[in-house]
Enzyme design. Sequence first.
Site, PDB file in Angstrom:
ATOM      1  N   GLU A   1       4.449 -11.187  -5.828  1.00  0.00           N
ATOM      2  CA  GLU A   1       3.337 -11.427  -6.761  1.00  0.00           C
ATOM      3  C   GLU A   1       3.580 -10.919  -8.179  1.00  0.00           C
ATOM      4  O   GLU A   1       2.843 -11.264  -9.095  1.00  0.00           O
ATOM      5  CB  GLU A   1       2.043 -10.813  -6.192  1.00  0.00           C
ATOM      6  CG  GLU A   1       1.981  -9.297  -6.162  1.00  0.00           C
ATOM      7  CD  GLU A   1       2.624  -8.635  -4.945  1.00  0.00           C
ATOM      8  OE1 GLU A   1       2.216  -7.516  -4.612  1.00  0.00           O
ATOM      9  OE2 GLU A   1       3.539  -9.232  -4.336  1.00  0.00           O
TER      10      GLU A   1
ATOM     11  N   HIS B   1       7.929  -7.611  -3.532  1.00  0.00           N
ATOM     12  CA  HIS B   1       6.642  -8.051  -4.094  1.00  0.00           C
ATOM     13  C   HIS B   1       6.806  -9.396  -4.798  1.00  0.00           C
ATOM     14  O   HIS B   1       7.284  -9.460  -5.925  1.00  0.00           O
ATOM     15  CB  HIS B   1       6.103  -7.001  -5.062  1.00  0.00           C
ATOM     16  CG  HIS B   1       5.613  -5.769  -4.359  1.00  0.00           C
ATOM     17  ND1 HIS B   1       4.344  -5.669  -3.844  1.00  0.00           N
ATOM     18  CD2 HIS B   1       6.249  -4.610  -4.054  1.00  0.00           C
ATOM     19  CE1 HIS B   1       4.208  -4.481  -3.256  1.00  0.00           C
ATOM     20  NE2 HIS B   1       5.345  -3.821  -3.362  1.00  0.00           N
TER      21      HIS B   1
ATOM     22  N   LYS C   1     -11.072 -13.245 -15.484  1.00  0.00           N
ATOM     23  CA  LYS C   1     -11.315 -13.587 -16.884  1.00  0.00           C
ATOM     24  C   LYS C   1     -10.632 -14.898 -17.301  1.00  0.00           C
ATOM     25  O   LYS C   1     -11.253 -15.738 -17.947  1.00  0.00           O
ATOM     26  CB  LYS C   1     -10.808 -12.431 -17.769  1.00  0.00           C
ATOM     27  CG  LYS C   1     -11.231 -12.524 -19.215  1.00  0.00           C
ATOM     28  CD  LYS C   1     -12.688 -12.149 -19.381  1.00  0.00           C
ATOM     29  CE  LYS C   1     -13.012 -11.581 -20.720  1.00  0.00           C
ATOM     30  NZ  LYS C   1     -14.340 -10.990 -20.761  1.00  0.00           N
TER      31      LYS C   1
ATOM     32  N   CYS D   1       5.427  -6.192   1.677  1.00  0.00           N
ATOM     33  CA  CYS D   1       5.801  -4.771   1.616  1.00  0.00           C
ATOM     34  C   CYS D   1       5.169  -3.992   2.783  1.00  0.00           C
ATOM     35  O   CYS D   1       5.550  -4.182   3.923  1.00  0.00           O
ATOM     36  CB  CYS D   1       5.454  -4.182   0.251  1.00  0.00           C
ATOM     37  SG  CYS D   1       6.241  -2.579  -0.041  1.00  0.00           S
ATOM     38  N   TYR D   2       4.157  -3.152   2.527  1.00  0.00           N
ATOM     39  CA  TYR D   2       3.478  -2.436   3.619  1.00  0.00           C
ATOM     40  C   TYR D   2       2.968  -3.434   4.656  1.00  0.00           C
ATOM     41  O   TYR D   2       2.993  -3.178   5.861  1.00  0.00           O
ATOM     42  CB  TYR D   2       2.317  -1.610   3.055  1.00  0.00           C
ATOM     43  CG  TYR D   2       1.538  -0.824   4.099  1.00  0.00           C
ATOM     44  CD1 TYR D   2       1.980   0.428   4.518  1.00  0.00           C
ATOM     45  CD2 TYR D   2       0.381  -1.342   4.675  1.00  0.00           C
ATOM     46  CE1 TYR D   2       1.283   1.154   5.486  1.00  0.00           C
ATOM     47  CE2 TYR D   2      -0.330  -0.630   5.640  1.00  0.00           C
ATOM     48  CZ  TYR D   2       0.129   0.618   6.043  1.00  0.00           C
ATOM     49  OH  TYR D   2      -0.564   1.323   7.001  1.00  0.00           O
TER      50      TYR D   2
ATOM     51  N   SER E   1     -24.956 -12.068 -24.508  1.00  0.00           N
ATOM     52  CA  SER E   1     -24.355 -11.167 -25.499  1.00  0.00           C
ATOM     53  C   SER E   1     -23.527 -11.933 -26.520  1.00  0.00           C
ATOM     54  O   SER E   1     -23.176 -11.421 -27.567  1.00  0.00           O
ATOM     55  CB  SER E   1     -23.442 -10.159 -24.784  1.00  0.00           C
ATOM     56  OG  SER E   1     -22.284 -10.826 -24.315  1.00  0.00           O
ATOM     57  N   GLY E   2     -23.180 -13.186 -26.186  1.00  0.00           N
ATOM     58  CA  GLY E   2     -22.298 -13.950 -27.073  1.00  0.00           C
ATOM     59  C   GLY E   2     -20.843 -13.833 -26.639  1.00  0.00           C
ATOM     60  O   GLY E   2     -19.977 -14.530 -27.140  1.00  0.00           O
ATOM     61  N   GLY E   3     -20.552 -12.926 -25.686  1.00  0.00           N
ATOM     62  CA  GLY E   3     -19.203 -12.803 -25.137  1.00  0.00           C
ATOM     63  C   GLY E   3     -18.934 -13.945 -24.169  1.00  0.00           C
ATOM     64  O   GLY E   3     -19.852 -14.656 -23.758  1.00  0.00           O
ATOM     65  N   VAL E   4     -17.681 -14.097 -23.782  1.00  0.00           N
ATOM     66  CA  VAL E   4     -17.304 -15.259 -22.964  1.00  0.00           C
ATOM     67  C   VAL E   4     -17.974 -15.248 -21.584  1.00  0.00           C
ATOM     68  O   VAL E   4     -18.407 -16.294 -21.093  1.00  0.00           O
ATOM     69  CB  VAL E   4     -15.760 -15.395 -22.877  1.00  0.00           C
ATOM     70  CG1 VAL E   4     -15.125 -14.312 -22.059  1.00  0.00           C
ATOM     71  CG2 VAL E   4     -15.355 -16.753 -22.334  1.00  0.00           C
ATOM     72  N   ASP E   5     -18.128 -14.076 -20.960  1.00  0.00           N
ATOM     73  CA  ASP E   5     -18.694 -14.023 -19.598  1.00  0.00           C
ATOM     74  C   ASP E   5     -20.159 -14.467 -19.564  1.00  0.00           C
ATOM     75  O   ASP E   5     -20.539 -15.324 -18.772  1.00  0.00           O
ATOM     76  CB  ASP E   5     -18.580 -12.604 -19.007  1.00  0.00           C
ATOM     77  CG  ASP E   5     -17.164 -12.071 -19.075  1.00  0.00           C
ATOM     78  OD1 ASP E   5     -16.239 -12.891 -19.180  1.00  0.00           O
ATOM     79  OD2 ASP E   5     -16.978 -10.841 -19.057  1.00  0.00           O
ATOM     80  N   SER E   6     -20.979 -13.879 -20.446  1.00  0.00           N
ATOM     81  CA  SER E   6     -22.407 -14.241 -20.419  1.00  0.00           C
ATOM     82  C   SER E   6     -22.604 -15.662 -20.952  1.00  0.00           C
ATOM     83  O   SER E   6     -23.508 -16.370 -20.536  1.00  0.00           O
ATOM     84  CB  SER E   6     -23.262 -13.238 -21.199  1.00  0.00           C
ATOM     85  OG  SER E   6     -23.016 -13.311 -22.580  1.00  0.00           O
ATOM     86  N   SER E   7     -21.726 -16.100 -21.863  1.00  0.00           N
ATOM     87  CA  SER E   7     -21.849 -17.455 -22.424  1.00  0.00           C
ATOM     88  C   SER E   7     -21.549 -18.521 -21.367  1.00  0.00           C
ATOM     89  O   SER E   7     -22.268 -19.511 -21.241  1.00  0.00           O
ATOM     90  CB  SER E   7     -20.901 -17.633 -23.613  1.00  0.00           C
ATOM     91  OG  SER E   7     -21.231 -16.726 -24.644  1.00  0.00           O
TER      92      SER E   7
ATOM     93  N   GLY F   1       0.845  -1.197   0.000  1.00  0.00           N
ATOM     94  CA  GLY F   1       0.000   0.000   0.000  1.00  0.00           C
ATOM     95  C   GLY F   1       0.873   1.238   0.000  1.00  0.00           C
ATOM     96  O   GLY F   1       2.061   1.169   0.319  1.00  0.00           O
TER      97      GLY F   1
END
Length: 516
Positions: free
Chosen positions: A174, A172, A372, A84-85, A226-232, A57
Amino acid sequence: MSHSQHPILILDFGSQYTQLIARRVREQNVFSVIHPYRISLKEIKSMKPAGIILSGGPSNVYAKGAPLVSPGLFELDIPVLGICYGMQLIGHLSEGGKVLKTEKREYGPAVLSIDDRGDLFKSLPKKINCWMSHGDHVSELPKGFVKLAHTGNSPIASLADREKRIYGIQFHAEVVHTPLGHVIIRNFVRGICGLKGNWTPRSFIQQAVENIRRQVGRERVVLGLSGGVDSSVTACLLHRAIGGRLTCIFIDNGLLRKNEAERVERVFRRHFKMKLRVVRAEKDFLDGLKGVASPEQKRKIIGRTFIDVFEREAHKLGKVKFLGQGTLYPDVIESVPVHGGPTATIKSHHNVGGLPKRMRMTLIEPLRMSFKDEVRKVGRELGMPEEMVNRQPFPGPGLAVRILGAVTKERCDLLREADWIVIDEIKKAKLYNKLWQSFAVLLPIKSVGVQGDERTYDNVAAIRAVNSTDGMTADWARLPEDVLARISNRIINEIRGINRVCYDISSKPPATIEWE
């Protein structure tokens, strides 16, 4: 494995890398959740986390009003890793520890010398490269702590109280600039916290299906597809859980790419045998957009029209209690302010654009804890076609934000053809899955050209191709010249109405990926 069963809890102190920590933990097949640092000890206990990670942070632990946690956190008998912080917080809140400003800031690459290659640094070499970004350091070890590592500039670059299972690292782990950071994360979550690493796409699907069935009971669900990956992927999960009690509504707004509506119909109706209502609403959208050139206005009109059409169709289904949405974890995290109050409103998903209160439906969001790349893995496990799982992001308002100026059917048709050629050539060159996005844009200008000894005065198209990992920042892609040449040649020869093609070489920032 259930989500709620012993996750790794990440407390966010405002670091730009907090989401990265969550992803690195999940790469170890261990579930993680992010919460603002202000969360109470009572809430933490109720989550039963297997381990807690304190993020970095921008604050100084000794400053007035610095974000702190209750010292009681370290008495919960739950392993803690401060980054870190987070490490400075451990030093500051533990008896005998001291945190001071460093003489010179340590920012960038550093060589970490490991003094104790026990649990946290197990199976690592004596020296590793790491990424530092700090102006403070733990100058005196707290009581009961030992030093695990140092750098040229940080005498205490890692510390531990093994009895209490509290660990800190000043660097860090990560970020990619700490190449062996994933080993440290694995040692913490799998070794010190004792987690098995059995959170997989398959276990996620199993759990999601159980949760959906429990939430929905015998009721019905409607989903805006919508045909996008998330809604599909959301549609596939809901269908697996409740079958025919899910109805998907796909709105063809006339702003889609070539063959998009047919493809969605083919996949969902024929392949997955789902109840799908395809609404041809091109006229509604184009009438609303008539003569509108302002990008913001376009977005608002499309959002409003979507709601009207969706509501009209959903109404025809009779009483439906649940509305499915493809909300992802970054949407949820971004809407929870680190320093804000304990409650936060979740922003509406762009596909559904904040549905009106009068619809009185309960939201069901099976992907709201997923990133995603995890959604894509789940899609593959569900047997979705690769072209759908790997589909490049496509904006909610569709081609309307790629047509600069007023949107008409004629201009949509022109852009659809140009865009199809771009994608076709990118795929032939085997570059589609390597790029974040690639598409065509129709500019609001005309230019003089010569075609077949005739003077032309026609439209100009731009090609946009970018590399990115998350869409937050992007660099223009150095496409091979022969690929650009083929795209340009085909657009000018095959599409009557475009006589010039440009290539956009702007990065984000300062430009955005989409032109509007």
